[in-house]
Each structure stands twice: as structure tokens, then as C-alpha cells.
Design an enzyme around this catalytic site. Structure first.
Site, mmCIF file in Angstrom:
data_model
loop_
_atom_site.group_PDB
_atom_site.id
_atom_site.type_symbol
_atom_site.label_atom_id
_atom_site.label_comp_id
_atom_site.label_asym_id
_atom_site.label_seq_id
_atom_site.Cartn_x
_atom_site.Cartn_y
_atom_site.Cartn_z
ATOM 1 N N GLY A 208 -53.778 -7.284 10.572
ATOM 2 C CA GLY A 208 -54.264 -7.865 11.832
ATOM 3 C C GLY A 208 -54.156 -6.861 12.960
ATOM 4 O O GLY A 208 -53.970 -5.668 12.722
ATOM 5 N N ASN A 209 -54.274 -7.317 14.193
ATOM 6 C CA ASN A 209 -54.095 -6.427 15.345
ATOM 7 C C ASN A 209 -53.598 -7.220 16.551
ATOM 8 O O ASN A 209 -53.432 -8.433 16.477
ATOM 9 C CB ASN A 209 -55.390 -5.667 15.652
ATOM 10 C CG ASN A 209 -56.520 -6.609 15.993
ATOM 11 O OD1 ASN A 209 -56.486 -7.288 17.011
ATOM 12 N ND2 ASN A 209 -57.522 -6.676 15.121
ATOM 13 N N HIS A 210 -53.377 -6.516 17.663
ATOM 14 C CA HIS A 210 -52.706 -7.124 18.820
ATOM 15 C C HIS A 210 -53.629 -7.897 19.759
ATOM 16 O O HIS A 210 -53.209 -8.293 20.844
ATOM 17 C CB HIS A 210 -52.001 -6.043 19.641
ATOM 18 C CG HIS A 210 -50.826 -5.432 18.950
ATOM 19 N ND1 HIS A 210 -49.766 -6.187 18.528
ATOM 20 C CD2 HIS A 210 -50.561 -4.154 18.593
ATOM 21 C CE1 HIS A 210 -48.881 -5.397 17.954
ATOM 22 N NE2 HIS A 210 -49.353 -4.170 17.973
#
Ligand code: C5P
Length: 398
Positions: A208-210
Site C-alpha cells: 500500500g502507500n501513505h
């Protein structure tokens, strides 16, 4: 802006009810028709005579008026109103509104109203922060109700903190701002992607990512407030959209987001690609949790579909496509390359080199680069103000 508008002012039982007198006077001065509905307890805080005199209308409290035998129809009142303002809004009344506990005329009218609703909460600081109350406020926001935030200062209890009802002048300004919004996107259908994507590795892990989704949600909200019909295809986020004109399609992975975007773009006038889509996904998904071993672990990745590039390919001449770029180096060069490759009409560049800009922050500093070769830099602003600038740019394309 409020001239000729029918306003229902709901007054509930809190000490800030005394401010309802001034608020009524301000609405009337602006040329609005005001009908005041009071909850039974609020009469302990301010007299109905005061509000009747200032609003130039009888005060409504009960379903039935024993003096003249009239029935106060909450349905008629709800339909009459162009706006419903509840000031002060106590925890008790907001709880009833959130859960349809229709035991007085104010709540039944609220449930029957089709107009925009504005709530000015007022209560002690600890009540305001209680999770039960916070949940109710979130529920009301999810109905599209507008919360006019309470202010910080000395409270009736003598404690100092957030909970004072916004001043009547501020409530008036909030409504005037709302009604002055141009519905310049009326009739337009806009698709947005927002948030991160999660690419499943095994039953418990993902890539995933932020991305928080804040920029995409701010844009969706701005477009909806300006009259657009919005389809928001959202990856997993913790924020909510609070406007009835926003249809949310929740997705998890890039492939799901791709399918929803291609399908919904067909009937859209424009798409804005704000999502931070994962570039890669595992080539194979393990159906069992991958066990820890001493040796290195290699996970083979394959590219995800490029949603923006696909929409760029299928877009028809009347359709507009907007992209975002978050770059760490050679920002403009990379953004312009993306603008061309993905067939965007313009790209919004935000740089991670700028403090207070990018993921998770409430502010953003952007530069718009257009397919005509223009470059428009903007100052550091709140994300909702950035959304306003981006929508203005989009409007120029229609
Ligand atoms: O190539 P890059 O990810 O930097 O491109 C950014 C732009 O492309 C953003 O508008 C993003 O939402 C979009 N994008 C997409 N699908 C992908 C990758 C990026 O829609 N798979």
C-alpha cells in the site's frame, strides 16, 4: 443572498439559546422569512415572545396548538424551508437527529426537510469530545448536514475549551457563503479516483502507500457543492464524504479501481485521477499466510493497469481528463512527460520537496501544467482551497 429565503431556525435547550435572538434579527435584516421552532426545554433559556417579536412569526413548539386548534405540520414546514439552521444544537438534539428519535416538532421537521441543514453545536468541552457525541456529529455530516464549528473560549461552566456556539454573525456569514456558491458545475458528471490501493500479497498482507485521500475528497466535495454529480472511486481511507451528491464506489485494489473507473467514465464529462495507485501488484497471491523462514524472500511483482492512461486512450473529444503528479526529482519534466503520455488536459503537480505539501497534510502547494504548455503556480493553501483552484481550471475547459 438570503433575501426572500425561507429559514427555519431551530432553537434547542442550551445556554447559547440567548444568541438565537440576535441570529433571528440578522436573518430578518437580510430579508429572509424566519420561522422559529423551539424545543420545549429551550423556552427555559429564552422566551418565545422575544423570538416571535424578532422573527415576526408565531413560535412553533408543539405539534398541536390548543389556542386555535391548528395542527403544526412538520411536513409543510420542512417543504417550506430553503434552509434549516439549528442554533444552538445541543448534544441531546443532535443525538435525536442522528437516530430519528422524533419526539418533538423540531426533530420531525428536521426529518421532513429537503433543504440544506446547518448545525451550530454548543456544549461543554467534555461533552463535545465524548465519542458518543462525536459519532453523532459524524453521522449528521454523513447526511450532508453542515456543521458550523463551535469556538474555543470560556464556557458557561467556567471551564475553558472548545464548545462555545459560533457567533450569530459567523453563522450568517456561513449561510451567505453557502448560498453565494455558484452552481457552475450543474449538470456535469465527474468521476474521481482517490486514496491508495492495496495489492494483496497473502490473506494478511498487502502493498500500500501513505495516501490519505484528503485531496481527492476535498475535490469531490467542492465539485458537489458547485452542483456536479460526483462518482468517487475510493481506495481504503479513514475519511468520509459528506455530500449527498457524491456517490462513493469503495474499492481496494488497482484492478478494482480500473474496472470502476473505465465503467463510470463512459457517461462522465470529466475524470480527475487523484488516487495514488500502486504501480505493481504481486504476480501471484498466496492463499495461505506466507511463513517466516531464515532465507531471503522474493515476491515477484507485475505492473498494475494504468487507469489514467487507459482513460486517456478512450476519452472522447468532449471529455476532460485531469491527472496528479507527486514527484521527488525533475518535477516539471516528469510531470509534463506524464501529461503527454496519459493524454491529460492538465496535470496538478505537487512536490514532496515542499514542506506541508503532499500525503496526509491538510495543505498543499501545487502547480498546474496544461496541455497547451501553460504553467500556473499556486501558493500553499488548505486542500479545500486548492480544490477550488483546480475546479476553476477545469471549468475553463468546458
Ligand atoms: O505514473 P504516476 O503514478 O506518477 O501518474 C500519476 C497520475 O496517474 C495520477 O493522476 C494517478 O492517479 C494516475 N495513475 C493511475 N493509474 C495508475 C498509476 C497512476 O490512474 N496505475
Amino acid at each position: 443572498m438570503l433575501k426572500g429565503k425561507n429559514i427555519i431556525l431551530g432553537v434547542t435547550g442550551g445556554i447559547a439559546a440567548y444568541k438565537a435572538a440576535n441570529l433571528t434579527r440578522l436573518f430578518v435584516k437580510k430579508g429572509a422569512q424566519v420561522k422559529v421552532i423551539m424545543t420545549p426545554l429551550s423556552k427555559e433559556f429564552i422566551t418565545p415572545l422575544t423570538l416571535a417579536t424578532l422573527s415576526k412569526n408565531p413560535i412553533l413548539v408543539d405539534f398541536y396548538n390548543p389556542e386555535n386548534g391548528d395542527w403544526n405540520s412538520h411536513v409543510d414546514l420542512g417543504l417550506w424551508a430553503d434552509a434549516m439552521v439549528i442554533a444552538p444544537a445541543t448534544a441531546n438534539s443532535m443525538g435525536k437527529m442522528a437516530h430519528a428519535i422524533a419526539d418533538n416538532l423540531l426533530i420531525t421537521t428536521y426529518l421532513s426537510a429537503r433543504c440544506p441543514v446547518f448545525l451550530a453545536p454548543a456544549m461543554d468541552l467534555d461533552m463535545l469530545q465524548h465519542p458518543a457525541n462525536k459519532n453523532n456529529i459524524d453521522i449528521l455530516k454523513s447526511f450532508g448536514n453542515h456543521i458550523i464549528e463551535p469556538e474555543s473560549g470560556e464556557l458557561a461552566s467556567g471551564l475553558i475549551g472548545k464548545g462555545r456556539m459560533a457567533e450569530p454573525e459567523e453563522i450568517l456569514a456561513f449561510l451567505e457563503n453557502y448560498f453565494s456558491k455558484n452552481l457552475d458545475f450543474k449538470g456535469k458528471k465527474i468521476v474521481l479516483t482517490a486514496g491508495p490501493t492495496y495489492e494483496v500479497i497473502d490473506p494478511v498482507r498487502f502493498i500500500g502507500n501513505h495516501s490519505s485521500g484528503k485531496m481527492g475528497y476535498a475535490l469531490a466535495n467542492e465539485l458537489a457543492e458547485r452542483g456536479a454529480e460526483v462518482t468517487l472511486i475510493s481506495g481504503p481511507v479513514t475519511i468520509q464524504a459528506n455530500h449527498p451528491a457524491i456517490k462513493i464506489i469503495p474499492v481496494t485494489s488497482a484492478v478494482q479501481m480500473y474496472q470502476a473507473a473505465v465503467e463510470n467514465f463512459k457517461n462522465a464529462d470529466a475524470a480527475i485521477m487523484v488516487a495514488a495507485v500502486s504501480d505493481y501488484m504481486p504476480a501471484e497471491v498466496s492463499n495461505k499466510k506466507i511463513k517466516k523462514k531464515d532465507a531471503d524472500l522474493n515476491i515477484k511483482l507485475k505492473p498494475t493497469p494504468d487507469i489514467a492512461a487507459e482513460l486517456g486512450k478512450i476519452k472522447k473529444p468532449h471529455q476532460k481528463l485531469i491527472g496528479f503528479a507527486l514527484e521527488t526529482d525533475q518535477e516539471e519534466l516528469n510531470a509534463i512527460e506524464k501529461l503527454k503520455r496519459k493524454n491529460f488536459d492538465f496535470i496538478v503537480l505537487n512536490s514532496l520537496n515542499d514542506e506541508a505539501s503532499g500525503f496526509k497534510t491538510d495543505t498543499n502547494k501545487v502547480t498546474i501544467l496544461t496541455s497547451k504548455g501553460e504553467k500556473k503556480p499556486f501558493d500553499l493553501k488548505q486542500k479545500n482551497e486548492v480544490a477550488h483552484d483546480i475546479c476553476n481550471e477545469l471549468l475553463l475547459l468546458f
